[in-house]
Design a protein around this motif. Structure first.
Motif, mmCIF file in Angstrom:
data_model
loop_
_atom_site.group_PDB
_atom_site.id
_atom_site.type_symbol
_atom_site.label_atom_id
_atom_site.label_comp_id
_atom_site.label_asym_id
_atom_site.label_seq_id
_atom_site.Cartn_x
_atom_site.Cartn_y
_atom_site.Cartn_z
ATOM 1 N N HIS A 102 -37.055 22.948 2.539
ATOM 2 C CA HIS A 102 -36.312 23.202 1.301
ATOM 3 C C HIS A 102 -36.621 22.172 0.213
ATOM 4 O O HIS A 102 -36.340 22.413 -0.959
ATOM 5 C CB HIS A 102 -34.809 23.203 1.592
ATOM 6 C CG HIS A 102 -34.424 24.122 2.699
ATOM 7 N ND1 HIS A 102 -34.593 25.489 2.613
ATOM 8 C CD2 HIS A 102 -33.911 23.874 3.926
ATOM 9 C CE1 HIS A 102 -34.177 26.043 3.747
ATOM 10 N NE2 HIS A 102 -33.764 25.090 4.558
ATOM 11 N N LEU A 170 -26.716 12.483 2.180
ATOM 12 C CA LEU A 170 -25.389 12.947 2.609
ATOM 13 C C LEU A 170 -24.378 11.813 2.505
ATOM 14 O O LEU A 170 -23.250 12.007 2.036
ATOM 15 C CB LEU A 170 -25.466 13.461 4.046
ATOM 16 C CG LEU A 170 -24.153 13.939 4.677
ATOM 17 C CD1 LEU A 170 -23.560 15.100 3.883
ATOM 18 C CD2 LEU A 170 -24.374 14.338 6.134
ATOM 19 N N ASP A 307 -29.978 25.204 11.728
ATOM 20 C CA ASP A 307 -30.233 23.900 11.119
ATOM 21 C C ASP A 307 -30.925 24.045 9.766
ATOM 22 O O ASP A 307 -30.665 23.277 8.834
ATOM 23 C CB ASP A 307 -31.079 23.037 12.057
ATOM 24 C CG ASP A 307 -30.600 21.588 12.112
ATOM 25 O OD1 ASP A 307 -29.378 21.379 12.080
ATOM 26 O OD2 ASP A 307 -31.444 20.680 12.181
ATOM 27 N N LYS A 309 -30.442 26.377 7.620
ATOM 28 C CA LYS A 309 -29.385 26.733 6.666
ATOM 29 C C LYS A 309 -28.504 25.532 6.347
ATOM 30 O O LYS A 309 -28.112 25.307 5.191
ATOM 31 C CB LYS A 309 -28.521 27.862 7.244
ATOM 32 C CG LYS A 309 -29.200 29.215 7.263
ATOM 33 C CD LYS A 309 -29.345 29.765 5.849
ATOM 34 C CE LYS A 309 -29.906 31.165 5.853
ATOM 35 N NZ LYS A 309 -30.135 31.673 4.474
ATOM 36 N N ARG A 310 -28.186 24.746 7.391
ATOM 37 C CA ARG A 310 -27.304 23.583 7.196
ATOM 38 C C ARG A 310 -27.919 22.585 6.226
ATOM 39 O O ARG A 310 -27.262 22.105 5.302
ATOM 40 C CB ARG A 310 -27.030 22.921 8.550
ATOM 41 C CG ARG A 310 -26.119 21.694 8.482
ATOM 42 C CD ARG A 310 -25.677 21.293 9.860
ATOM 43 N NE ARG A 310 -26.731 20.678 10.637
ATOM 44 C CZ ARG A 310 -26.907 19.359 10.729
ATOM 45 N NH1 ARG A 310 -26.120 18.537 10.075
ATOM 46 N NH2 ARG A 310 -27.868 18.861 11.474
ATOM 47 N N TRP A 311 -29.206 22.273 6.436
ATOM 48 C CA TRP A 311 -29.855 21.287 5.576
ATOM 49 C C TRP A 311 -30.159 21.848 4.193
ATOM 50 O O TRP A 311 -30.239 21.102 3.222
ATOM 51 C CB TRP A 311 -31.122 20.762 6.235
ATOM 52 C CG TRP A 311 -30.853 19.867 7.409
ATOM 53 C CD1 TRP A 311 -31.126 20.114 8.717
ATOM 54 C CD2 TRP A 311 -30.215 18.579 7.376
ATOM 55 N NE1 TRP A 311 -30.720 19.060 9.513
ATOM 56 C CE2 TRP A 311 -30.163 18.107 8.716
ATOM 57 C CE3 TRP A 311 -29.693 17.781 6.370
ATOM 58 C CZ2 TRP A 311 -29.605 16.872 9.055
ATOM 59 C CZ3 TRP A 311 -29.143 16.546 6.698
ATOM 60 C CH2 TRP A 311 -29.092 16.105 8.030
ATOM 61 N N GLU A 312 -30.329 23.166 4.094
ATOM 62 C CA GLU A 312 -30.568 23.774 2.782
ATOM 63 C C GLU A 312 -29.415 23.497 1.827
ATOM 64 O O GLU A 312 -29.616 23.202 0.643
ATOM 65 C CB GLU A 312 -30.767 25.283 2.929
ATOM 66 C CG GLU A 312 -31.050 25.986 1.612
ATOM 67 C CD GLU A 312 -31.184 27.490 1.753
ATOM 68 O OE1 GLU A 312 -31.715 28.131 0.828
ATOM 69 O OE2 GLU A 312 -30.745 28.033 2.796
ATOM 70 N N ARG A 313 -28.183 23.558 2.354
ATOM 71 C CA ARG A 313 -27.005 23.294 1.513
ATOM 72 C C ARG A 313 -27.024 21.873 0.982
ATOM 73 O O ARG A 313 -26.738 21.632 -0.191
ATOM 74 C CB ARG A 313 -25.723 23.552 2.314
ATOM 75 C CG ARG A 313 -25.454 25.017 2.606
ATOM 76 C CD ARG A 313 -24.055 25.238 3.130
ATOM 77 N NE ARG A 313 -23.863 24.649 4.451
ATOM 78 C CZ ARG A 313 -24.102 25.279 5.596
ATOM 79 N NH1 ARG A 313 -24.575 26.522 5.574
ATOM 80 N NH2 ARG A 313 -23.903 24.683 6.754
ATOM 81 N N LEU A 314 -27.361 20.902 1.852
ATOM 82 C CA LEU A 314 -27.389 19.504 1.407
ATOM 83 C C LEU A 314 -28.494 19.284 0.383
ATOM 84 O O LEU A 314 -28.282 18.603 -0.625
ATOM 85 C CB LEU A 314 -27.597 18.575 2.596
ATOM 86 C CG LEU A 314 -27.798 17.106 2.214
ATOM 87 C CD1 LEU A 314 -26.533 16.531 1.614
ATOM 88 C CD2 LEU A 314 -28.266 16.277 3.394
ATOM 89 N N ARG A 316 -29.702 21.281 -1.711
ATOM 90 C CA ARG A 316 -29.262 21.849 -2.991
ATOM 91 C C ARG A 316 -28.220 20.945 -3.654
ATOM 92 O O ARG A 316 -28.288 20.675 -4.857
ATOM 93 C CB ARG A 316 -28.710 23.248 -2.754
ATOM 94 C CG ARG A 316 -28.648 24.122 -3.994
ATOM 95 C CD ARG A 316 -28.437 25.586 -3.654
ATOM 96 N NE ARG A 316 -27.299 25.800 -2.767
ATOM 97 C CZ ARG A 316 -27.378 26.361 -1.569
ATOM 98 N NH1 ARG A 316 -28.537 26.750 -1.087
ATOM 99 N NH2 ARG A 316 -26.291 26.532 -0.835
ATOM 100 N N GLN A 317 -27.249 20.465 -2.869
ATOM 101 C CA GLN A 317 -26.187 19.608 -3.409
ATOM 102 C C GLN A 317 -26.759 18.290 -3.948
ATOM 103 O O GLN A 317 -26.358 17.822 -5.019
ATOM 104 C CB GLN A 317 -25.154 19.298 -2.330
ATOM 105 C CG GLN A 317 -24.261 20.478 -1.961
ATOM 106 C CD GLN A 317 -23.382 20.160 -0.755
ATOM 107 O OE1 GLN A 317 -23.645 19.239 0.014
ATOM 108 N NE2 GLN A 317 -22.327 20.944 -0.581
ATOM 109 N N GLN A 319 -29.861 17.731 -4.781
ATOM 110 C CA GLN A 319 -31.007 17.978 -5.674
ATOM 111 C C GLN A 319 -32.251 17.222 -5.189
ATOM 112 O O GLN A 319 -32.945 16.565 -5.959
ATOM 113 C CB GLN A 319 -30.665 17.605 -7.116
ATOM 114 C CG GLN A 319 -29.512 18.429 -7.671
ATOM 115 C CD GLN A 319 -29.180 18.077 -9.127
ATOM 116 O OE1 GLN A 319 -29.476 16.991 -9.589
ATOM 117 N NE2 GLN A 319 -28.554 18.996 -9.814
#
Length: 323
Positions: A102, A170, A307, A309-314, A316-317, A319
């Motif tokens: 990502h 994170l 995993d 999907k989980r890291w994709e959110r971070l 994005r958050q 940047q």
């Protein structure tokens, strides 16, 4: 009628077994290359070497470690993605690759389409470590320093898109602190500079950090999983140290190029799971700070997708972007 049906079923099962034997009967027919996508000295390398030794004994062919570091593990991954799917080129994969998927926008591969999931090896906590000259002896101390002087502290990582990078981001996101990123081409070179005082802190996986912690060259502040590590029982979790809900384990496992025959994947999975059931190998992994895990290829594929999907959110958050 029932006898005829049973005979037909037996014949079909026999054909399936013969087909599987045809796909795997002479495997491996030459040395196996196990690609580690980071330089020697990091966790991927630390887990790959005892695995390679045992695989060599189990399969009867040399298993050669090839370190291909750079770009958050993506250079080596791109090499493996293009290899023949005959089981003679395998890769130690980890959450590094799931994050990089990502972060890097111009990768020459898509992870779920480029690789055949074979077997998980272990779940590994990271540990927040600081230089021994640091006055911070706890997470609270470190947070106080970071908030008092925004941007003064820095953290090292194994590269943009690595687990060290993502876990630190994170931490920054959860603590609302500003800590500068210093990327390296692997955890080994980063640890050298942390010990030398060129880097203030890092979220390093325990297998990479353990020797330096035991040798008194870096200080362990907290581990990043929900439970304490077997290897560092006296080190609190991030949650215990003052950051509730912080849980960021790192997966490690084995994949091959996409298109590997299912029978070959299953043979390797059965072999690796058998090794992981060995009390001696389990003990070795636990001492490194890794928690051995066994899964089927389908289960490992599912864990990888979760995993990702989980890291994709971070990503994005925070940047997190790389070329």
């Amino acid at each position: 009628m029932q006898l005829r049906a049973r005979a037909l079923l037996g014949a079909l099962l026999g054909l399936a077994a013969a087909a599987a034997d045809a796909q795997t009967g002479d495997y491996p027919s030459k040395p196996i290359t196990l690609v580690v996508t980071f330089p020697a000295g990091g966790s991927s390398d630390a887990l790959a070497r005892p695995l390679a030794q045992r695989l060599q004994q189990a399969l009867g062919q040399p298993v050669v470690i090839e370190n291909r570091g750079g770009a958050g593990g993506t250079i080596g991954a791109a090499h493996v993605a293009k290899a023949a799917p005959d089981g003679h080129t395998l890769m130690i994969t980890s959450s590094h690759h799931f994050i990089a998927e990502h972060v890097y926008k111009k990768l020459p591969y898509s992870y779920t389409q480029a690789f055949s999931p074979i077997s998980v090896i272990a779940s590994v906590p990271s540990v927040l470590v600081v230089n021994t000259k640091s006055s911070a002896g706890s997470l609270k101390d470190l947070l106080t320093q970071a908030k008092a002087q925004p941007g003064k502290l820095n953290y090292g990582s194994a590269g943009v898109g690595s687990t060290q990078h993502a876990t630190a981001e994170l931490f920054k996101f959860r603590s609302a602190t500003q800590v500068e990123h210093v990327p390296y081409k692997g955890g080994g070179p980063m640890m050298v500079d942390l010990i030398a005082g060129q880097v203030d802190m890092a979220f390093e996986t325990i297998p990479s950090a353990m020797t330096q912690i035991r040798g008194g060259k870096v200080k362990a502040i907290a581990v990043t999983t929900a439970k304490r590590s077997f290897a560092l029982p006296d080190t609190p979790t991030m949650a215990e140290a003052g950051m509730p809900g912080f849980d960021a384990p790192v997966w490690y496992g084995v994949v091959g190029p996409a298109g590997m025959p299912r029978a070959l994947v299953n043979k390797l999975n059965t072999t690796i799971n058998g090794l992981l059931d060995s009390a001696e190998f389990k003990a070795q992994l636990l001492l490194l700070g890794a928690q051995p895990v066994t899964m089927s290829p389908m289960e490992w594929d599912g864990a990888i997708r979760i995993d990702l999907k989980r890291w994709e959110r971070l990503v994005r958050q925070a940047q997190m972007v790389a070329e």
